[in-house]
Design an enzyme around this catalytic site. Sequence first.
Site, PDB file in Angstrom:
ATOM      1  N   HIS A 250       0.830  -1.195   0.000  1.00 21.96           N
ATOM      2  CA  HIS A 250       0.000   0.000   0.000  1.00 21.96           C
ATOM      3  C   HIS A 250       0.865   1.245   0.000  1.00 21.96           C
ATOM      4  O   HIS A 250       2.048   1.203   0.328  1.00 21.96           O
ATOM      5  CB  HIS A 250      -0.882   0.030   1.265  1.00 21.96           C
ATOM      6  CG  HIS A 250      -2.025  -0.924   1.232  1.00 21.96           C
ATOM      7  ND1 HIS A 250      -2.439  -1.622   2.338  1.00 21.96           N
ATOM      8  CD2 HIS A 250      -2.857  -1.297   0.232  1.00 21.96           C
ATOM      9  CE1 HIS A 250      -3.472  -2.380   2.021  1.00 21.96           C
ATOM     10  NE2 HIS A 250      -3.740  -2.200   0.740  1.00 21.96           N
TER      11      HIS A 250
ATOM     12  N   CYS B 277      -3.333   0.481  10.034  1.00 18.01           N
ATOM     13  CA  CYS B 277      -4.255  -0.482   9.429  1.00 18.01           C
ATOM     14  C   CYS B 277      -5.366  -0.904  10.372  1.00 18.01           C
ATOM     15  O   CYS B 277      -6.422  -1.343   9.935  1.00 18.01           O
ATOM     16  CB  CYS B 277      -3.501  -1.736   8.998  1.00 18.01           C
ATOM     17  SG  CYS B 277      -2.299  -1.438   7.710  1.00 18.01           S
TER      18      CYS B 277
END
Lengths: 285, 1039
Positions: free
Chosen positions: A173, A274
Amino acid sequence: MAGLGGGAGFGRCSHAVVRALPESLCQQALRVEKGGAVDFARAEREHQLYVGVLKHKLGLQVLELPADESLPDCVFVEDAAVVCEETALLTRPGAPSRRKETEAMKIVLESLNLNVVEMTDENATLDGGDVLFTGREFFVGLSKRTNQRGAEILADTFKDYAVSTVPVHDSLHLKSFCSMAGPNLIAIGSSEGAQKALKTMQQMSDHRYDKLTVPDDAAANCLYLNIPNKGHVLLHRAPEEYPESAKVFEKLKDHMLIPIANIELQKVDGALTCCCILINKTSEL
Amino acid sequence: MTTEVGSEAEVKKEAEKLEPDTAKEKPEEALESLENQKTEETEETQDSSSSPVPTSQSSPTSRKERDPSEGKGISRFLPPWLKKQKSYSLVEPKDEAKKKAEGDEHVEERECQLPEEVAELKGEAAAENHQAKTDNKEEEKHSVSSAETQPAKEDSKEIEVEKVTEEPEEKLEEETGKRETKEVQTAEIKMEKAPQKAPKKIKTVQCKVMLLDGTEYSCDLEKRAKGQVLFDRVCEHLNLLEKDYFGLLFYENSDQKNWLDSSKEIKRQIRNLPWLFTFHVKFYPPDPSQLTEDITRYFLCLQLRQDIVSGRLPCSFVTHALLGSYTLQAELGDYDPEEHNSDYISEFQFAPNQTKEMEDKVVELHKTHRGLTPAQADSQFLENAKRLSMYGVDLHHAKDSEGVDIMLGVCANGLLIYKDRLRINRFAWPKILKISYKRSNFYIKVRPAELEQFESTIGFKLPNHRAAKRLWKVCVEHHTFFRLISPEQPAKAKFLTLGSKFRYSGRTQAQTRQASNLIDRPAPYFERTSSKRISRSLDGAPVGITDQGLLRDFSATAAGDEAVVLAKLKNGESREDDGSPVKSPPLELTQDGKNNSLKVDGENIYVRHSNLMLEDLDKTQDDLLKHQASISELKRNFMESTPEPRPSEWEKRRITPLSLQTQGQKGDHIFQGEILPIKEKQWTAATGITEAKPEETDKKVGPRAEGPCSGARDADKSSHETLSVVEEKKRAEVGIEETVVINEINGGKIQVAIDGGEPCKLEHLSKKDSSSTSSESSSSSESEDEEVGEYQPHHRVTEDVIKEEKEENEDAKEVEGCTAKVVQCVESVIEGSKEKISIEHAQVAEESLVEGNAVSGTPEEKSFIEEAKQDLREEREEEQLKINGDLSHIGIDVKPQIICCSEPPVVKTEMVTISDATQRTEISTKEVPIVQTETKTITYESPQLDGSAGGDAGVLLSAQTITSESVSTTTTTHITKTVKGGVSETRIEKRIVITGDADIDHDQALAQAIKEAKEQHPDMSVTRVVVHKETELAEEDEG
């Protein structure tokens, strides 16, 4: 005030959404590369510590979703939704196995009276981990998990802000190697990919951000909050994990620094950001 | 040359005088083509009548109609008008009937009626603008309903006038006489009803300007008025002082908006479009809180509300609600539960798609703003609006190199690239080295990234040439406005925008801030009219309601959801659409025809001698090819080392003084820097020529009307400039490329050059920045335009000559002869032209001396070289003094001969005169066979000087001389301030001597100097540039 988030209010939050980790995580969670086996008990402890900090130390109202064994990655709630101010965009995660994670998320976000937008376009994929909100604009990493269409929908959802795309090649990511470490402050890893992405972001932005370069990409993912009476709060990776990077964080004199170990979840590409979605409910409408 | 100059000066004087006095113009006009006359007459009559509503409407339609007729082309002279008139006549009665007596269609009667109407309107006016609007709307409706017949409605006045003129049929012979008579009549009429009105012979046109609050402002303008005049009037009407952020738009069609250039004549810009404009924010201040006055912020708010409602400025739901709540607070004050019932909000529009939910939210937020004054609410509104990502972003459709649809957004910080709604790239101004466009392609040259060695050029494809040019202009303007550092020069409120057209000639943001700091007036009272209007409607006033209803009806065509204000604006647009449907097709056809004809396969040649970009005009017409041979020879002769000059370039260069070519970079730079205005100038010149030489009228008229088709093309063959002319006139997609060169230090040489240039900057001291670049860019852009423009006249005038000679001759000498002729022609043109307003002049005189090359140098210069720098300085000062003297003379009467410092030994002398404001250019080129050493003197000057000079001798307010020196450059600046007839004029003369070895990039230095000069005085125009260069060809020829 409900005004656009400027530098001042950045990081303000009242609520956090987290999700317990399922045991299936150890075996079935997606991972970029093979690593050691996840010690579930330890992973849970770390996660509880993390949640505890948010809840007790920082005083957030934490909404904790139950784990879903059919969704091994469900602990990484960040990927399931992007929340900015009063609007929440339910994503369409790039990994098909994760698509259902948004269902529970939708419920909880609606319970917060957020303006919830769903990403229904089947050509769109977006992981929240690819979305970096700086307080002034969005950067969306175009990665294996996130595509152009997903970014477009994000742009349509958050019309107030510029949404710039940043190619992400070497990492899972965008936020695998960067995050906001404060208002106008971008923490960035030292890898080539991270630096390149930073350059891209700098070029794309009308704003000038300060950068905090840390030796380790993973450590560059930290969690910034602006808590009343506490000011700048930064959750960062513990010195045991990344001693050199921790030293860098320790130079942030204005921040309340909270080292958080994230050893186990890191094995399945989990980072600090996250595991929660931060929401700022200024008023109950 | 001197003689020529003198003549020019005189001419200029005349021109200036002429402007004020319409009487003078008359003769000119008489000489002009019949069409022009007619239009003028009609316009005049309209002005006289000055009925705001009808005229404005009429004007648009009439113009559109005109276009087709013109497009038809050959018959343009009289026949089209006559035809049109007929059609219009039918329409007229209706309109008139509505308003007043159903009088005859005679012009006179009309005029009478109109004034009455005007008076009435005025009486009702300010408060009840809406009535007028309604009237307009009604008219519009009519037009819509009977599109074909009614297009004339609005124009009816004009039409009538035209008819009158036609009827006499004495046109050509007695034109002047007729006009006078007509004018007289109008004047009489005016006297009766509006005694204050202007003198008889002034030819005026009625302009309508849609204001931000949705009202319409109309005024009569002299037909030849420049954009600045109208803009100033509007700002005066609005009581707006911080006006640099604003501008006037006119629409070619519903979505093609063009900024009215303040420095150019309106008529030339809008061509056949109606005199209908929209007041609009042009430069969105990044930080509105830095605006000085609340009234300025208020207008910005109005603009943003429009932007938001129209969807141009996307907002989230929450932001819509928040901004809406501030709007309510500003316009209605504190929330009052009694007064503000549940419906009060529905009168407002806050978003393109307004929902009840949103309205509820707005109301809720409105309640929280209690206590905020309107000004505070506006400020809060702006504080939130300015953060929107699309705030102040001017979007243009384009395709990338792969044909993917993208949007290019121009903003204060640079150029943004969007794909769909995503920002996929961004080029900040400092990163952009050059902006150019060629045909429908738009290019940016980007500074190399950190680890890269070479700059890259990125191209985008725009829908058409016009779009590319528009984008380019917007870029130039934004770059200049936001990046330029304000010169030290004291802010002058009045001299905002004189200068050449293509660069931004107004004040920069820094300057306007500086200026607004000087604003010393109590906060002006102003009504927030939109709220007023709305409240009225709330009260149930039928008028207001009808307004909206009408507006909506009209706006329906354009855009459904828009707010009232928008609706009105759009009405204007839609009106055009409605009125023009019949006509528009022909126009397009015409354009197409042009395009086809003009389509050139031209190649662009980028000269990379220096960092400065030379733009390449693309003109590849068959004609051009014909001339290639001759051109190529020219190349050989003059540009020995030039790699592979292509026809297009050649034409350019050919146009440009030969010496320039040889010098290459310098010349080009110069042109870039200051030649731009030419296009318009061409027109003027053309007119002037016509006037001066009736015989040529035919030719000129032809080009104008048909431009590309006939005469123009011939000219085209010879030069690109012609092409450019065509562009202006007919907008054909000709490949005219305009480049903005943003110079920043790239290489060692360049740096040196910059050093040379720095003295100028020394004045500013630390201000020098990347921003300095901006000035250059602007200058360059101008230059291009000017080039095109300037040369056109030549072509036209000397078309025959050029053709013959060029075609026949491949010898440089012959060419020279041609040029000489051209020059003469130009001069004549200049003489003929009588429009010139020069408010501010910045003169830059540059001399570049190369040591060791001084063979043919001027004695003085030689001495400079030999002498120590100090000596140099002194001498320079002396020179400057001389120059100054000259200037003063100029100011008084005589045209400055500074330029002419032509030195005895001059081998090559080139004179190029460019008139920025005036839009006229003179170019004379004389060349002698190449010698190893050459001295070149190139003068660019604009007629303005003369014009200004031509007037009364001003009163000298102050004069100062500043000298600065750097390693290779000495700059002497002489500033003279005078006041003439209430207009203060500041002239700055700079003499810059650049001394150095061949290593120095003189072109660069010159460009830098010009750029800096412009940068320092952005609100001034460069009237003259004299370049005296002594070089060794061998070394300097970069071919």
